[in-house]
Scaffold this active site. Sequence first.
Site, PDB file in Angstrom:
ATOM      1  N   LYS A   1       0.829  -1.208   0.000  1.00  0.00           N
ATOM      2  CA  LYS A   1       0.000   0.000   0.000  1.00  0.00           C
ATOM      3  C   LYS A   1       0.863   1.257   0.000  1.00  0.00           C
ATOM      4  O   LYS A   1       1.885   1.313   0.688  1.00  0.00           O
ATOM      5  CB  LYS A   1      -0.898   0.026   1.250  1.00  0.00           C
ATOM      6  CG  LYS A   1      -1.880  -1.133   1.337  1.00  0.00           C
ATOM      7  CD  LYS A   1      -2.725  -1.030   2.605  1.00  0.00           C
ATOM      8  CE  LYS A   1      -3.793  -2.125   2.626  1.00  0.00           C
ATOM      9  NZ  LYS A   1      -4.626  -2.068   3.848  1.00  0.00           N
TER      10      LYS A   1
ATOM     11  N   GLY B   1      -8.351   2.738  -0.633  1.00  0.00           N
ATOM     12  CA  GLY B   1      -8.310   1.834  -1.784  1.00  0.00           C
ATOM     13  C   GLY B   1      -7.464   2.327  -2.944  1.00  0.00           C
ATOM     14  O   GLY B   1      -7.331   1.639  -3.948  1.00  0.00           O
TER      15      GLY B   1
ATOM     16  N   GLU C   1       1.504  -5.498   4.051  1.00  0.00           N
ATOM     17  CA  GLU C   1       0.651  -6.170   5.039  1.00  0.00           C
ATOM     18  C   GLU C   1       0.251  -7.551   4.548  1.00  0.00           C
ATOM     19  O   GLU C   1       0.151  -7.784   3.343  1.00  0.00           O
ATOM     20  CB  GLU C   1      -0.660  -5.373   5.242  1.00  0.00           C
ATOM     21  CG  GLU C   1      -0.490  -4.061   5.964  1.00  0.00           C
ATOM     22  CD  GLU C   1      -1.807  -3.298   6.119  1.00  0.00           C
ATOM     23  OE1 GLU C   1      -2.767  -3.606   5.379  1.00  0.00           O
ATOM     24  OE2 GLU C   1      -1.845  -2.416   6.973  1.00  0.00           O
TER      25      GLU C   1
ATOM     26  N   TYR D   1      -2.502 -10.010   3.541  1.00  0.00           N
ATOM     27  CA  TYR D   1      -3.800  -9.706   2.944  1.00  0.00           C
ATOM     28  C   TYR D   1      -4.874 -10.610   3.527  1.00  0.00           C
ATOM     29  O   TYR D   1      -4.751 -11.838   3.479  1.00  0.00           O
ATOM     30  CB  TYR D   1      -3.741  -9.870   1.422  1.00  0.00           C
ATOM     31  CG  TYR D   1      -5.019  -9.432   0.742  1.00  0.00           C
ATOM     32  CD1 TYR D   1      -5.328  -8.078   0.631  1.00  0.00           C
ATOM     33  CD2 TYR D   1      -5.920 -10.355   0.222  1.00  0.00           C
ATOM     34  CE1 TYR D   1      -6.501  -7.653   0.030  1.00  0.00           C
ATOM     35  CE2 TYR D   1      -7.103  -9.939  -0.388  1.00  0.00           C
ATOM     36  CZ  TYR D   1      -7.382  -8.585  -0.477  1.00  0.00           C
ATOM     37  OH  TYR D   1      -8.540  -8.184  -1.081  1.00  0.00           O
TER      38      TYR D   1
ATOM     39  N   HIS E   1     -15.165  -4.613   6.938  1.00  0.00           N
ATOM     40  CA  HIS E   1     -14.691  -3.262   7.235  1.00  0.00           C
ATOM     41  C   HIS E   1     -15.581  -2.718   8.349  1.00  0.00           C
ATOM     42  O   HIS E   1     -16.765  -2.491   8.141  1.00  0.00           O
ATOM     43  CB  HIS E   1     -14.795  -2.382   5.982  1.00  0.00           C
ATOM     44  CG  HIS E   1     -14.494  -0.924   6.228  1.00  0.00           C
ATOM     45  ND1 HIS E   1     -13.769  -0.172   5.339  1.00  0.00           N
ATOM     46  CD2 HIS E   1     -14.813  -0.099   7.243  1.00  0.00           C
ATOM     47  CE1 HIS E   1     -13.668   1.072   5.818  1.00  0.00           C
ATOM     48  NE2 HIS E   1     -14.293   1.137   6.957  1.00  0.00           N
TER      49      HIS E   1
ATOM     50  N   GLU F   1     -10.518   3.073  11.244  1.00  0.00           N
ATOM     51  CA  GLU F   1     -10.977   1.952  10.416  1.00  0.00           C
ATOM     52  C   GLU F   1     -10.259   0.674  10.810  1.00  0.00           C
ATOM     53  O   GLU F   1      -9.030   0.659  10.931  1.00  0.00           O
ATOM     54  CB  GLU F   1     -10.665   2.209   8.936  1.00  0.00           C
ATOM     55  CG  GLU F   1     -11.402   3.349   8.308  1.00  0.00           C
ATOM     56  CD  GLU F   1     -11.116   3.447   6.804  1.00  0.00           C
ATOM     57  OE1 GLU F   1     -11.780   4.256   6.146  1.00  0.00           O
ATOM     58  OE2 GLU F   1     -10.228   2.732   6.287  1.00  0.00           O
TER      59      GLU F   1
ATOM     60  N   ASN G   1      -9.298   8.212   9.535  1.00  0.00           N
ATOM     61  CA  ASN G   1      -9.807   9.339   8.754  1.00  0.00           C
ATOM     62  C   ASN G   1     -10.003  10.530   9.668  1.00  0.00           C
ATOM     63  O   ASN G   1     -10.564  10.403  10.752  1.00  0.00           O
ATOM     64  CB  ASN G   1     -11.142   8.981   8.101  1.00  0.00           C
ATOM     65  CG  ASN G   1     -10.990   7.797   7.162  1.00  0.00           C
ATOM     66  OD1 ASN G   1      -9.999   7.677   6.456  1.00  0.00           O
ATOM     67  ND2 ASN G   1     -11.957   6.907   7.180  1.00  0.00           N
TER      68      ASN G   1
ATOM     69  N   ARG H   1     -11.773  13.277   9.067  1.00  0.00           N
ATOM     70  CA  ARG H   1     -12.929  14.095   8.647  1.00  0.00           C
ATOM     71  C   ARG H   1     -14.215  13.525   9.260  1.00  0.00           C
ATOM     72  O   ARG H   1     -14.220  12.440   9.829  1.00  0.00           O
ATOM     73  CB  ARG H   1     -13.058  14.028   7.123  1.00  0.00           C
ATOM     74  CG  ARG H   1     -13.323  12.606   6.645  1.00  0.00           C
ATOM     75  CD  ARG H   1     -13.544  12.497   5.148  1.00  0.00           C
ATOM     76  NE  ARG H   1     -13.959  11.159   4.768  1.00  0.00           N
ATOM     77  CZ  ARG H   1     -13.154  10.114   4.578  1.00  0.00           C
ATOM     78  NH1 ARG H   1     -11.848  10.248   4.759  1.00  0.00           N
ATOM     79  NH2 ARG H   1     -13.643   8.933   4.234  1.00  0.00           N
TER      80      ARG H   1
ATOM     81  N   VAL I   1     -19.431  10.363   5.414  1.00  0.00           N
ATOM     82  CA  VAL I   1     -20.772  10.275   4.819  1.00  0.00           C
ATOM     83  C   VAL I   1     -21.722   9.543   5.772  1.00  0.00           C
ATOM     84  O   VAL I   1     -22.865   9.959   5.975  1.00  0.00           O
ATOM     85  CB  VAL I   1     -20.722   9.520   3.464  1.00  0.00           C
ATOM     86  CG1 VAL I   1     -22.125   9.369   2.873  1.00  0.00           C
ATOM     87  CG2 VAL I   1     -19.800  10.219   2.482  1.00  0.00           C
TER      88      VAL I   1
HETATM   89  C1  MV4 Z   1      -6.768  -4.625   3.027  1.00  0.00           C
HETATM   90  C2  MV4 Z   1      -7.576  -5.725   2.723  1.00  0.00           C
HETATM   91  C3  MV4 Z   1      -7.163  -6.964   3.168  1.00  0.00           C
HETATM   92  N1  MV4 Z   1      -6.008  -7.098   3.832  1.00  0.00           N
HETATM   93  N2  MV4 Z   1      -5.623  -4.803   3.709  1.00  0.00           N
HETATM   94  C4  MV4 Z   1      -9.339  -1.388   0.670  1.00  0.00           C
HETATM   95  C5  MV4 Z   1      -9.512   0.063   1.006  1.00  0.00           C
HETATM   96  C6  MV4 Z   1      -8.365   0.442   1.859  1.00  0.00           C
HETATM   97  N3  MV4 Z   1      -8.819   1.256   2.950  1.00  0.00           N
HETATM   98  C7  MV4 Z   1      -7.784  -0.841   2.310  1.00  0.00           C
HETATM   99  N4  MV4 Z   1      -8.471  -1.889   1.647  1.00  0.00           N
HETATM  100  C8  MV4 Z   1      -8.222  -3.175   1.957  1.00  0.00           C
HETATM  101  N5  MV4 Z   1      -7.097  -3.389   2.654  1.00  0.00           N
HETATM  102  C9  MV4 Z   1      -5.267  -6.014   4.082  1.00  0.00           C
HETATM  103  N6  MV4 Z   1      -4.125  -6.165   4.751  1.00  0.00           N
HETATM  104  C10 MV4 Z   1      -8.753  -5.521   2.009  1.00  0.00           C
HETATM  105  C11 MV4 Z   1      -9.057  -4.244   1.599  1.00  0.00           C
HETATM  106  C12 MV4 Z   1     -10.273  -4.144   0.844  1.00  0.00           C
HETATM  107  C13 MV4 Z   1     -11.402  -3.561   1.405  1.00  0.00           C
HETATM  108  C14 MV4 Z   1     -11.370  -2.992   2.661  1.00  0.00           C
HETATM  109  C15 MV4 Z   1     -12.486  -2.413   3.185  1.00  0.00           C
HETATM  110  C16 MV4 Z   1     -13.652  -2.412   2.458  1.00  0.00           C
HETATM  111  C17 MV4 Z   1     -13.710  -2.960   1.201  1.00  0.00           C
HETATM  112  C18 MV4 Z   1     -12.584  -3.521   0.653  1.00  0.00           C
HETATM  113  C19 MV4 Z   1     -12.645  -4.070  -0.621  1.00  0.00           C
HETATM  114  C20 MV4 Z   1     -11.521  -4.643  -1.148  1.00  0.00           C
HETATM  115  C21 MV4 Z   1     -10.332  -4.667  -0.428  1.00  0.00           C
END
Ligand code: MV4
Length: 444
Positions: free
Chosen positions: A157, A164, A199, A201, A207, A274, A288, A290, A293
């Site tokens: 990332k 995202g 990280e 995955y 979320h 988050e 975040n 802020r 929504v």
């Molecule tokens: C991740 C993850 C799985 N593992 N990190 C997507 C948005 C960004 N804020 C981080 N995201 C993700 N990070 C690790 N280590 C999966 C996502 C992710 C996701 C996270 C929250 C809501 C929807 C998502 C959709 C796809 C991937």
Amino acid sequence: MKKVLIANRGEIALRIIRACKELGIKTVAVYSEADVDSLHVRFADEAVCIGPPQSSESYLLIPRIISAAEVTNADAIHPGYGFLAENAEFAEVTKSCNIKFIGPEPDMIRKLGDKAFAKHSMKSAKVPTIPGSDGLVESVKEAEKLADEAGYPVIIKATAGGGGRGMRLVRKKSDLEKMFNQAQQEALAGFGNPGVYLEKYFTHARHIEVQVIGDNHGNVMALGERECSIQRKHQKLIEESPSPAVSEKLREEMCDAAIRGAKKVNYQSAGTIEFLFQDNKFYFMEMNTRIQVEHPVTETVLGIDLIKEQILVADGKKLSFHEGKMKLRGHAIECRINAEDPEHNFRPSPGKISTFHVPGGPGVRVDTHAYAHYVIPPYYDSLIAKLIVHGKDRQEAIDRAQRALDEFIVEGIKTTIPFHQKVMKNKAFRAGKFDTTFLETEKL
Ligand code: MV4
């Protein structure tokens, strides 16, 4: 604080005007030429045009917004969400002009906007973080070592990314070198900062985020969680509070962690921590700085006004509520009504709304800037309304959402209402059994 300029448009501009009115604070709207007929222009005490409609540029023109604040004698600026809400430079310019920025200090925005730094801070506050690098990864060699430790898949990332943007999923070791280099280059090109972190995955995570708010009298509170797993291409579509996956005990742990994290960085204003949640464990992801929504689901279950509190704490006042008195009541669900066609890959559907009727009755709130004959400009995000329902429990909230969605009449454009009707009927959704892969895997 006597007069607030709202550096935003749409429903959030109206939401902020409403809070200001109830606090006896005058309001100034800014608007692009595409938004002359907008309700935020009508409902604010004053309105200043800041330029032509092209794309979303007008609402990003810092000098024009500051000028508008100066000529109208506004003593504060509320940035809403999106646009300039997490722009440290904007917060800094605002401050240097002796105008109060309704949000955290510029340095706080800057620090927490650096995702690797934010994660490091949370880790030092004993907030659980996602396994992986502690800070930035400097080389492919280092990335390989960390990935071997964490186990594949891993994700790389951009530290200046977030939400995202600027991520690379790596499924196996032979892909790592290429992906690492791509991620660094993309981060540099996209954010002017090549820093990346790594990280493990999580493939089936939820979320879940915790609302926090701090004043400058040393009070920091966590206001429960929001379940935000129903997303499409990193755009949330449905949020709820509480999360069907979070027990009372887990909520306490998550809220305690959020408070530890927020206190560690001396956080003031409203913010969101988050978490990714998988196998009954939660891990910090991003913070975040802020108002978001989806703040109304928290307002609904706690019976508070987050925008008012955010304004009060920016004005140096104490939070109006205390830890002991915060009791979660029932269940709230928000459906984002976008001007998009869910039958055609959610393509934007701007244009003139011919008929507009909003639902009402018990437990129904609609936050919208739309009205009959309103023309949705093609330049901005497609959110036209938020339906927020409140029920005594999740079952009643879902039933109420269905009833309210049926009452909604929006003609002339396509909306996400039919999509929401399908989700509310979905078995897995009704059972509370879903994660961030829901919309990819479920046939709606
Ligand atoms: C991740 C993850 C799985 N593992 N990190 C997507 C948005 C960004 N804020 C981080 N995201 C993700 N990070 C690790 N280590 C999966 C996502 C992710 C996701 C996270 C929250 C809501 C929807 C998502 C959709 C796809 C991937």
